[in-house]
Design a protein around this motif. Structure first.
Motif, PDB file in Angstrom:
ATOM      1  N   PRO A 206      43.089  10.501  20.746  1.00  0.00           N
ATOM      2  CA  PRO A 206      43.374  11.870  20.315  1.00  0.00           C
ATOM      3  C   PRO A 206      44.071  12.684  21.403  1.00  0.00           C
ATOM      4  CG  PRO A 206      41.095  11.273  19.817  1.00  0.00           C
ATOM      5  CD  PRO A 206      41.681  10.136  20.589  1.00  0.00           C
ATOM      6  N   SER A 207      43.654  12.488  22.673  1.00  0.00           N
ATOM      7  CA  SER A 207      44.263  13.306  23.730  1.00  0.00           C
ATOM      8  C   SER A 207      45.737  12.937  23.929  1.00  0.00           C
ATOM      9  CB  SER A 207      43.491  13.150  25.045  1.00  0.00           C
ATOM     10  OG  SER A 207      43.629  11.837  25.536  1.00  0.00           O
ATOM     11  N   PHE A 208      46.086  11.666  23.702  1.00  0.00           N
ATOM     12  CA  PHE A 208      47.488  11.270  23.814  1.00  0.00           C
ATOM     13  C   PHE A 208      48.311  11.894  22.684  1.00  0.00           C
ATOM     14  CE2 PHE A 208      46.787   6.915  26.142  1.00  0.00           C
ATOM     15  CZ  PHE A 208      46.061   7.577  27.118  1.00  0.00           C
ATOM     16  N   ARG A 209      47.714  11.875  21.475  1.00  0.00           N
ATOM     17  CA  ARG A 209      48.438  12.437  20.326  1.00  0.00           C
ATOM     18  C   ARG A 209      48.673  13.925  20.508  1.00  0.00           C
ATOM     19  NH1 ARG A 209      45.417   9.869  15.423  1.00  0.00           N
ATOM     20  NH2 ARG A 209      46.194   7.735  15.536  1.00  0.00           N
ATOM     21  N   LYS A 210      47.616  14.599  20.956  1.00  0.00           N
ATOM     22  CA  LYS A 210      47.728  16.042  21.197  1.00  0.00           C
ATOM     23  C   LYS A 210      48.815  16.324  22.226  1.00  0.00           C
ATOM     24  CE  LYS A 210      43.290  18.397  20.520  1.00  0.00           C
ATOM     25  NZ  LYS A 210      42.097  18.775  21.292  1.00  0.00           N
ATOM     26  N   ARG A 211      48.792  15.545  23.294  1.00  0.00           N
ATOM     27  CA  ARG A 211      49.787  15.704  24.353  1.00  0.00           C
ATOM     28  C   ARG A 211      51.196  15.541  23.786  1.00  0.00           C
ATOM     29  NH1 ARG A 211      50.002  10.558  27.933  1.00  0.00           N
ATOM     30  NH2 ARG A 211      50.959   9.849  25.979  1.00  0.00           N
ATOM     31  N   ASP A 212      51.392  14.507  22.983  1.00  0.00           N
ATOM     32  CA  ASP A 212      52.734  14.224  22.482  1.00  0.00           C
ATOM     33  C   ASP A 212      53.199  15.288  21.491  1.00  0.00           C
ATOM     34  OD1 ASP A 212      52.633  12.054  24.101  1.00  0.00           O
ATOM     35  OD2 ASP A 212      52.130  10.621  22.521  1.00  0.00           O
ATOM     36  N   ARG A 213      52.244  15.789  20.689  1.00  0.00           N
ATOM     37  CA  ARG A 213      52.631  16.839  19.742  1.00  0.00           C
ATOM     38  C   ARG A 213      52.976  18.121  20.492  1.00  0.00           C
ATOM     39  NH1 ARG A 213      48.182  18.335  16.003  1.00  0.00           N
ATOM     40  NH2 ARG A 213      48.042  20.047  17.485  1.00  0.00           N
ATOM     41  N   ALA A 214      52.143  18.453  21.471  1.00  0.00           N
ATOM     42  CA  ALA A 214      52.401  19.648  22.267  1.00  0.00           C
ATOM     43  C   ALA A 214      53.754  19.539  22.959  1.00  0.00           C
ATOM     44  CB  ALA A 214      51.295  19.849  23.296  1.00  0.00           C
ATOM     45  N   HIS A 215      54.046  18.348  23.472  1.00  0.00           N
ATOM     46  CA  HIS A 215      55.329  18.145  24.142  1.00  0.00           C
ATOM     47  C   HIS A 215      56.493  18.451  23.201  1.00  0.00           C
ATOM     48  CE1 HIS A 215      58.296  16.363  26.810  1.00  0.00           C
ATOM     49  NE2 HIS A 215      58.778  15.744  25.764  1.00  0.00           N
ATOM     50  N   ARG A 216      56.417  17.933  21.981  1.00  0.00           N
ATOM     51  CA  ARG A 216      57.509  18.168  21.027  1.00  0.00           C
ATOM     52  C   ARG A 216      57.633  19.647  20.681  1.00  0.00           C
ATOM     53  NH1 ARG A 216      55.437  13.415  18.738  1.00  0.00           N
ATOM     54  NH2 ARG A 216      54.240  14.609  17.225  1.00  0.00           N
ATOM     55  N   GLU A 217      56.487  20.289  20.441  1.00  0.00           N
ATOM     56  CA  GLU A 217      56.554  21.700  20.028  1.00  0.00           C
ATOM     57  C   GLU A 217      57.077  22.596  21.144  1.00  0.00           C
ATOM     58  OE1 GLU A 217      53.351  23.436  17.841  1.00  0.00           O
ATOM     59  OE2 GLU A 217      52.810  21.517  16.915  1.00  0.00           O
ATOM     60  N   ILE A 218      56.601  22.347  22.360  1.00  0.00           N
ATOM     61  CA  ILE A 218      57.072  23.181  23.471  1.00  0.00           C
ATOM     62  C   ILE A 218      58.555  22.978  23.709  1.00  0.00           C
ATOM     63  CG2 ILE A 218      56.930  23.496  25.979  1.00  0.00           C
ATOM     64  CD1 ILE A 218      53.929  23.029  25.718  1.00  0.00           C
ATOM     65  N   LYS A 219      58.981  21.714  23.623  1.00  0.00           N
ATOM     66  CA  LYS A 219      60.403  21.444  23.817  1.00  0.00           C
ATOM     67  C   LYS A 219      61.239  22.193  22.787  1.00  0.00           C
ATOM     68  CE  LYS A 219      61.797  17.826  26.677  1.00  0.00           C
ATOM     69  NZ  LYS A 219      62.285  16.459  26.902  1.00  0.00           N
ATOM     70  N   ASN A 220      60.746  22.222  21.540  1.00  0.00           N
ATOM     71  CA  ASN A 220      61.496  22.939  20.505  1.00  0.00           C
ATOM     72  C   ASN A 220      61.613  24.423  20.814  1.00  0.00           C
ATOM     73  OD1 ASN A 220      62.310  20.858  18.884  1.00  0.00           O
ATOM     74  ND2 ASN A 220      60.369  20.796  17.743  1.00  0.00           N
TER      75      ASN A 220
END
Ligand code: HEM
Ligand SMILES: *[C@@H]1O[C@H](CO)[C@@H](O)[C@H](O)[C@H]1NC(C)=O
Ligand SMILES: *[C@@H]1O[C@H](CO)[C@@H](O)[C@H](O)[C@H]1NC(C)=O
Length: 497
Positions: free
Chosen positions: A242-256
């Motif tokens: 879960p922590s990896f998924r959260k990290r990856d989703r956060a990464h995409r959203e912040i980049k956007n």
């Protein structure tokens, strides 16, 4: 010949076949490491030149984990004991990897003067940083490219920008601490962590991104930050944690978010003179500008590089000043002496005259350097103190230990900002004091960190008088790589000028 490389590749292969169970992965990895470690030791002994002397190895009766538990409990104590027993260079095993520490100024020379091809940073840092910062920046690119990126960042951290930063940071600090009221007891570290996301975002990202910083975005930063975990360090990245998924989703959203802001800035044609603009205008040596993905990656990197380092440092600094009331009063008197009795708004030039405050920060960084260990992977055999460090060792330098070696520092554990006024032993040793590292990987954020922390503490010293709560000075929390204060509650009372 490179048994360590071979063993890690084999671990990777085995691991990718096991898909369902983390425990199995860890066990499989440990068994293979143990076997290969043994085989390689036997083979190395046979094949190695008799004259080669490896660093003293601290034995452990616990397989695989090795000294991880003792080290995790109190890394500084562990390293200091080892220094006394084995000298400045020694090796030990933790979680299947062999670490070789270079303690003291002289031994540290090897790391700070080395080429990145010999002692490599990407090999140890990239698995943590690349999922967080993204591709194309920092440890995801060849070091010469990262060096060019660091140069661009450095251009943005200039005096003209610092003049603006001082005003921004003073305003953010006053605004944030409104909620503290006239007196009370509060968690100082938590407050400074929240404040520094705001100040770093204003100063390093610009007003557009700062204005979008609400609770949701703060949560995204926190999820991204959760990427710097022991799990990410030890376990393969494809695991569906879960922590990896959260990290990856956060990464995409912040980049956007960053993409939108950068594109808007590019289109508006309005030239704002700030850090984001510096990155938009920057080019590599061959003339190529940064693309939006690289800019976003650098903005994330900047925020995280400056966040924990500055917030823990400022929290510890607060407790050191709360413990020594006469020092705190001297710092307050210095505010009036350097800036004027009526304490007008801060400005960059006056900040430079706050010498005592600066020495307090310097001394805080001596006793509580936020980066307690710098690491590299030995890609070729290295020599230190007459020992040969083989390929595959993780070579480490610890500012924390160098900053308190008894043969270098007088009254080594005493918080004494005035020690820098006298000639001291450490001044003659090049790497006795290295809170910002040295050499090709040296920090580019030092000046910004000084501006930020001095501005925050000038503002806070003018607002409040600080005390420890019932004499409690925080013990050190060793849970994460950055040593934070335990139970960091401070007592404060509004000053009546
Ligand atoms: C008190 C604050 C800070 C401390 C103590 C600190 C400490 C360090 C240390 C020890 C290193 C060397 C790491 C290594 O050799 O492995 C480093 C590198 C770096 N820091 Fe900082 N830092 C601080 C703040 C900042 C800030 C505010 C920024 C950005 C604005 C920043 C950006 C960087 C960058 C880009 C590197 C280069 C890494 C490399 O070349 O491998 N740091 N820092
Ligand atoms: C940005 O540049 C990197 C090279 O550093 C490249 O890999 C990437 O594809 C580029 N991204 C875009 C959106 O052009
Ligand atoms: C120590 O740090 C960890 C990780 O940040 C945190 O979860 C824990 O609550 C801290 N312990 C104390 C006593 O503050």
């Amino acid at each position: 010949m490179h048994f360590y490389e071979m063993s890690s590749r084999l671990i990777g292969d085995t691991v990718s076949k096991v898909t369902d169970n983390v425990t199995t992965v860890v066990l499989a990895a440990s068994v293979i490491t143990l076997i290969l470690g043994y085989v390689s030791k036997v083979l190395l002994r046979q094949s190695s030149d008799k004259d080669l002397k490896y660093p003293p190895y601290i034995p452990s009766s616990i397989p695989f984990l090795g000294h991880a538990i003792a080290f995790g409990k109190s890394p500084i104590e562990f390293l200091e004991n080892a220094y006394e027993k084995y000298g400045p260079v020694f090796s030990f095993t933790m979680v299947g990897s062999t670490f070789t520490y270079l303690l003291g100024s002289e031994a540290a020379t090897l790391m700070f003067n080395s080429k990145n091809d010999d002692l490599n940073a990407e090999d140890v840092y990239s698995r943590l940083t690349t999922p967080v910062f993204g591709k194309g920046v920092a440890y995801d690119v060849p070091n010469p490219v990262f060096l060019e990126q660091k140069k661009m960042l450095k251009t943005g951290l200039n005096i003209a920008h610092f003049r603006e930063h001082v005003k921004i940071i003073e305003a953010e600090t006053k605004e944030y601490f409104q909620r503290w009221g006239d007196s009370g007891e509060r968690n100082l570290f938590e407050a400074l962590s929240e404040l520094i996301i705001l100040t770093a975002s204003s100063c390093l990202h610009g007003k557009e991104i700062r204005s979008m910083l609400n609770e949701r975005v703060a949560q995204l930063y926190a999820d991204l930050d959760g990427g710097f975990s022991h799990a990410a360090w030890l376990l393969p990245g494809w695991l569906p944690l879960p922590s990896f998924r959260k990290r990856d989703r956060a990464h995409r959203e912040i980049k956007n978010i960053f993409f939108k802001v950068t594109q808007k800035r590019r289109q508006s044609g309005e030239k704002v003179d700030d850090f984001l603009q510096t990155l938009i205008d920057a080019t590599y040596k061959d003339g190529r500008p940064l693309n939006d993905s690289e800019i976003a990656g650098m903005l994330i990197g900047l925020l995280l590089a400056g966040q924990h380092t500055s917030s823990t440092t400022s929290a510890w600094m607060g407790f050191f000043m709360a413990r020594d009331k006469s020092l705190q009063e001297r710092c307050y008197a210095e505010q009036k002496a350097a800036c004027g009795e009526d304490l007008p708004p801060l400005d960059y030039d006056q900040l430079k005259d706050l010498n005592l405050l600066e020495r307090c920060l310097k001394e805080t960084l001596r006793l509580r350097p936020p980066i307690m260990t710098m690491m590299r992977m030995a890609r070729s055999p290295q020599t230190a103190a007459g020992y040969t460090i083989p390929v595959g060792h993780q070579v480490c330098v610890s500012p924390t230990v160098n900053h308190r070696l008894y043969d270098t520092w007088d009254k080594r554990l005493e918080f004494n900002p005035d020690r820098y006024l006298d000639d001291n032993l450490a001044a003659g040793e090049k790497f006795a004091y290295v809170p910002f590292g040295a050499g090709r990987h040296r920090c580019i954020g030092e000046n910004f960190a000084y501006v930020q922390i001095k501005t925050i503490w000038s503002t806070l010293l003018r607002m409040y008088d600080f005390d420890l709560v019932d004499g409690y000075f925080p013990t050190i929390n060793y849970t994460t790589m950055i040593h934070t204060p335990n139970n960091p509650v401070i007592r404060y009372k509004k000053r009546t000028q």
